[in-house]
Design a protein around this motif. Structure first.
Motif, PDB file in Angstrom:
ATOM      1  N   GLY A  34      16.188   1.591   1.546  1.00  0.00           N
ATOM      2  CA  GLY A  34      16.188   1.845   0.113  1.00  0.00           C
ATOM      3  C   GLY A  34      15.141   1.039  -0.633  1.00  0.00           C
ATOM      4  N   LEU A  35      14.083   0.634   0.056  1.00  0.00           N
ATOM      5  CA  LEU A  35      13.030  -0.161  -0.559  1.00  0.00           C
ATOM      6  C   LEU A  35      11.819   0.670  -0.917  1.00  0.00           C
ATOM      7  CD1 LEU A  35      13.177  -3.278   1.814  1.00  0.00           C
ATOM      8  CD2 LEU A  35      14.187  -3.028  -0.474  1.00  0.00           C
ATOM      9  N   ALA A  36      11.793   1.928  -0.503  1.00  0.00           N
ATOM     10  CA  ALA A  36      10.640   2.790  -0.763  1.00  0.00           C
ATOM     11  C   ALA A  36      10.661   3.300  -2.204  1.00  0.00           C
ATOM     12  CB  ALA A  36      10.622   3.948   0.206  1.00  0.00           C
ATOM     13  N   GLU A  84       0.833  -1.210   0.000  1.00  0.00           N
ATOM     14  CA  GLU A  84       0.000   0.000   0.000  1.00  0.00           C
ATOM     15  C   GLU A  84       0.867   1.260   0.000  1.00  0.00           C
ATOM     16  OE1 GLU A  84      -3.665  -2.061   2.543  1.00  0.00           O
ATOM     17  OE2 GLU A  84      -2.621  -0.310   3.356  1.00  0.00           O
ATOM     18  N   LEU A  85       1.900   1.271   0.831  1.00  0.00           N
ATOM     19  CA  LEU A  85       2.767   2.439   0.920  1.00  0.00           C
ATOM     20  C   LEU A  85       3.474   2.718  -0.399  1.00  0.00           C
ATOM     21  CD1 LEU A  85       4.340   1.795   4.444  1.00  0.00           C
ATOM     22  CD2 LEU A  85       2.832   3.694   3.843  1.00  0.00           C
ATOM     23  N   LEU A  86       3.794   1.672  -1.133  1.00  0.00           N
ATOM     24  CA  LEU A  86       4.497   1.821  -2.412  1.00  0.00           C
ATOM     25  C   LEU A  86       3.548   2.104  -3.572  1.00  0.00           C
ATOM     26  CD1 LEU A  86       7.056  -1.113  -2.020  1.00  0.00           C
ATOM     27  CD2 LEU A  86       7.506   1.336  -1.765  1.00  0.00           C
ATOM     28  N   GLY A  87       2.251   2.139  -3.301  1.00  0.00           N
ATOM     29  CA  GLY A  87       1.286   2.385  -4.360  1.00  0.00           C
ATOM     30  C   GLY A  87       1.037   1.193  -5.255  1.00  0.00           C
ATOM     31  N   LEU A  88       1.411   0.008  -4.791  1.00  0.00           N
ATOM     32  CA  LEU A  88       1.205  -1.204  -5.576  1.00  0.00           C
ATOM     33  C   LEU A  88      -0.124  -1.873  -5.268  1.00  0.00           C
ATOM     34  CD1 LEU A  88       4.822  -2.632  -5.303  1.00  0.00           C
ATOM     35  CD2 LEU A  88       3.779  -1.547  -7.307  1.00  0.00           C
ATOM     36  N   ALA A  89      -0.762  -1.485  -4.190  1.00  0.00           N
ATOM     37  CA  ALA A  89      -2.081  -1.997  -3.819  1.00  0.00           C
ATOM     38  C   ALA A  89      -2.856  -0.881  -3.141  1.00  0.00           C
ATOM     39  CB  ALA A  89      -1.953  -3.198  -2.880  1.00  0.00           C
ATOM     40  N   GLU A  90      -4.150  -0.842  -3.406  1.00  0.00           N
ATOM     41  CA  GLU A  90      -4.995   0.159  -2.788  1.00  0.00           C
ATOM     42  C   GLU A  90      -5.447  -0.323  -1.410  1.00  0.00           C
ATOM     43  OE1 GLU A  90      -5.924   3.163  -3.824  1.00  0.00           O
ATOM     44  OE2 GLU A  90      -4.673   2.977  -5.626  1.00  0.00           O
ATOM     45  N   ARG A 115      -6.129  -6.785   9.084  1.00  0.00           N
ATOM     46  CA  ARG A 115      -5.954  -5.371   8.809  1.00  0.00           C
ATOM     47  C   ARG A 115      -4.474  -5.073   8.582  1.00  0.00           C
ATOM     48  NH1 ARG A 115     -10.502  -2.294  10.379  1.00  0.00           N
ATOM     49  NH2 ARG A 115     -12.014  -3.459  11.635  1.00  0.00           N
ATOM     50  N   THR A 116      -4.201  -4.154   7.695  1.00  0.00           N
ATOM     51  CA  THR A 116      -2.833  -3.679   7.538  1.00  0.00           C
ATOM     52  C   THR A 116      -2.493  -2.725   8.689  1.00  0.00           C
ATOM     53  OG1 THR A 116      -3.694  -2.002   6.009  1.00  0.00           O
ATOM     54  CG2 THR A 116      -2.726  -3.972   5.037  1.00  0.00           C
ATOM     55  N   LEU A 117      -1.234  -2.345   8.757  1.00  0.00           N
ATOM     56  CA  LEU A 117      -0.766  -1.523   9.866  1.00  0.00           C
ATOM     57  C   LEU A 117      -1.299  -0.103   9.728  1.00  0.00           C
ATOM     58  CD1 LEU A 117       2.975  -2.667  10.034  1.00  0.00           C
ATOM     59  CD2 LEU A 117       0.938  -3.761  11.007  1.00  0.00           C
ATOM     60  N   ALA A 118      -1.513   0.536  10.874  1.00  0.00           N
ATOM     61  CA  ALA A 118      -2.042   1.899  10.896  1.00  0.00           C
ATOM     62  C   ALA A 118      -1.260   2.733  11.899  1.00  0.00           C
ATOM     63  CB  ALA A 118      -3.530   1.883  11.264  1.00  0.00           C
ATOM     64  N   GLY A 119      -1.447   4.041  11.808  1.00  0.00           N
ATOM     65  CA  GLY A 119      -0.881   4.948  12.796  1.00  0.00           C
ATOM     66  C   GLY A 119       0.629   4.881  12.891  1.00  0.00           C
ATOM     67  N   GLN A 120       1.131   4.839  14.123  1.00  0.00           N
ATOM     68  CA  GLN A 120       2.572   4.858  14.362  1.00  0.00           C
ATOM     69  C   GLN A 120       3.253   3.633  13.768  1.00  0.00           C
ATOM     70  OE1 GLN A 120       3.589   5.345  18.491  1.00  0.00           O
ATOM     71  NE2 GLN A 120       5.795   5.281  18.132  1.00  0.00           N
ATOM     72  N   GLU A 121       2.580   2.495  13.796  1.00  0.00           N
ATOM     73  CA  GLU A 121       3.183   1.277  13.236  1.00  0.00           C
ATOM     74  C   GLU A 121       3.367   1.406  11.725  1.00  0.00           C
ATOM     75  OE1 GLU A 121       0.392  -1.630  14.564  1.00  0.00           O
ATOM     76  OE2 GLU A 121       1.501  -2.027  16.427  1.00  0.00           O
ATOM     77  N   ARG A 122       2.413   2.037  11.057  1.00  0.00           N
ATOM     78  CA  ARG A 122       2.539   2.260   9.621  1.00  0.00           C
ATOM     79  C   ARG A 122       3.684   3.231   9.327  1.00  0.00           C
ATOM     80  NH1 ARG A 122      -1.495   1.121   5.884  1.00  0.00           N
ATOM     81  NH2 ARG A 122      -1.289   2.122   3.837  1.00  0.00           N
ATOM     82  N   GLN A 123       3.801   4.270  10.134  1.00  0.00           N
ATOM     83  CA  GLN A 123       4.888   5.223   9.974  1.00  0.00           C
ATOM     84  C   GLN A 123       6.243   4.559  10.208  1.00  0.00           C
ATOM     85  OE1 GLN A 123       3.982   8.460  12.640  1.00  0.00           O
ATOM     86  NE2 GLN A 123       2.032   8.929  11.636  1.00  0.00           N
TER      87      GLN A 123
END
Length: 297
Positions: free
Chosen positions: A295-297, A262-268, A277-285
């Motif tokens: 270097g994976l972003a 999701e973060l890489l824009g490969l999945a909505e 559920r995927t990670l949210a909040g501080q864990e997502r950050q």
């Protein structure tokens, strides 16, 4: 075929449908990277949350967009009847091999698991990979049971969970299993944090979660290990320790990898079936920061 890097892509989905376009993009990334095989409908592929029709559709999409890359399709289910039906669908889709874990609601005995593989292997026209994943199935294979199953016709590989962290113990573990299976049956390691150690210890393949999202990174580790550059493979894996730590923190790789997609824009978002559920909040950050640092972003 069941050697080298086998990359297992996410099956992005929400409560309405599979995100077929996102899945195709993930498969095409793997083809472009040059992975050795693609594992559709493994644990990262969320097979247990999909209907037979949805799984057949994913198998067809994977094969259609994989080009010349072999596709391994997961066929695990609670009942042998359903496994056989899924095997038919996978073969009809053009799968090069199938992957089977002993799923069950009730605890299984060794003879029940052997009977499952015996029944399925007798009906296959493509190779079968044994999926040893006690983290989800709660079934513990013995090496002796692996040896019996590996002797069945069509069984071509065993996907073992992580090896011991200490290199000598890892070599001993792989050698012990190798002595019990036919020489043509490959041994593949899973549990990504243990992959470099397993490959260095003599495993033929890496059945990889991160390979499904970061194929170049996984290929670098695989190629270094298989070329005998063990220190390089170990160093490349150790560099990813912040990612391995997140896997441990969140009970495995699925939530982390789906959030990364999701973060890489490969999945909505959302890309996992509820109640997952995927990670949210501080864990997502935190994950976003790790991806940036590595270097994976």
């Amino acid at each position: 075929m069941l050697t080298g890097l086998s990359a297992f892509p996410l099956t992005p989905m929400n409560e309405s449908a599979i995100d077929e376009a996102a899945f195709v993009r993930l498969v095409e990334r793997l083809v472009a990277a040059g992975v050795d095989s693609i594992g559709a409908l493994g644990s990262t592929g969320n097979y247990a949350y999909l209907s037979r029709e949805e799984r057949a559709r994913i198998a067809r999409l994977a094969v259609a967009h994989a080009g010349d890359v072999p596709v391994i399709v997961g066929i695990s289910a609670l009942r042998t009847r359903d496994v056989l039906a899924l095997a038919e669908d996978a073969q009809a889709a053009g799968a090069s091999a199938v992957l089977l874990a002993p799923m069950s609601y009730q605890p299984l005995a060794d003879e029940e698991v052997f009977g499952l593989y015996e029944a399925v292997s007798a009906r296959l026209s493509v190779p079968l990979c044994v999926y040893d994943n006690p983290g989800t199935t709660r079934f513990q294979f013995s090496d002796e049971l692996h040896g019996r199953i590996a002797a069945l016709p069509g069984v071509a590989s065993i996907k073992i969970p992580g090896v011991p962290a200490e290199p000598a113990a890892a070599r001993e573990r792989v050698a012990r299993l190798r002595a019990l299976v036919p020489p043509e049956v490959t041994i593949g390691v899973s549990g990504d944090a243990f992959a470099a150690t397993g490959l260095n210890a003599g495993c033929d393949a890496w059945y990889s979660v991160i390979g499904g999202l970061f194929p170049e990174t996984a290929l670098a580790i695989t190629r270094a290990a298989r070329a005998g550059r063990q220190e390089e493979a170990t160093a490349l894996s150790q560099r990813l320790e912040p990612l391995w730590a997140l896997f441990r923190q969140h009970g495995g790789s699925l939530r982390v990898v789906a959030t990364a997609a999701e973060l890489l824009g490969l999945a909505e978002p959302p890309s996992l079936p509820l109640p997952l559920r995927t990670l949210a909040g501080q864990e997502r950050q935190q994950l976003a920061a790790v991806l940036e640092t590595l270097g994976l972003a």
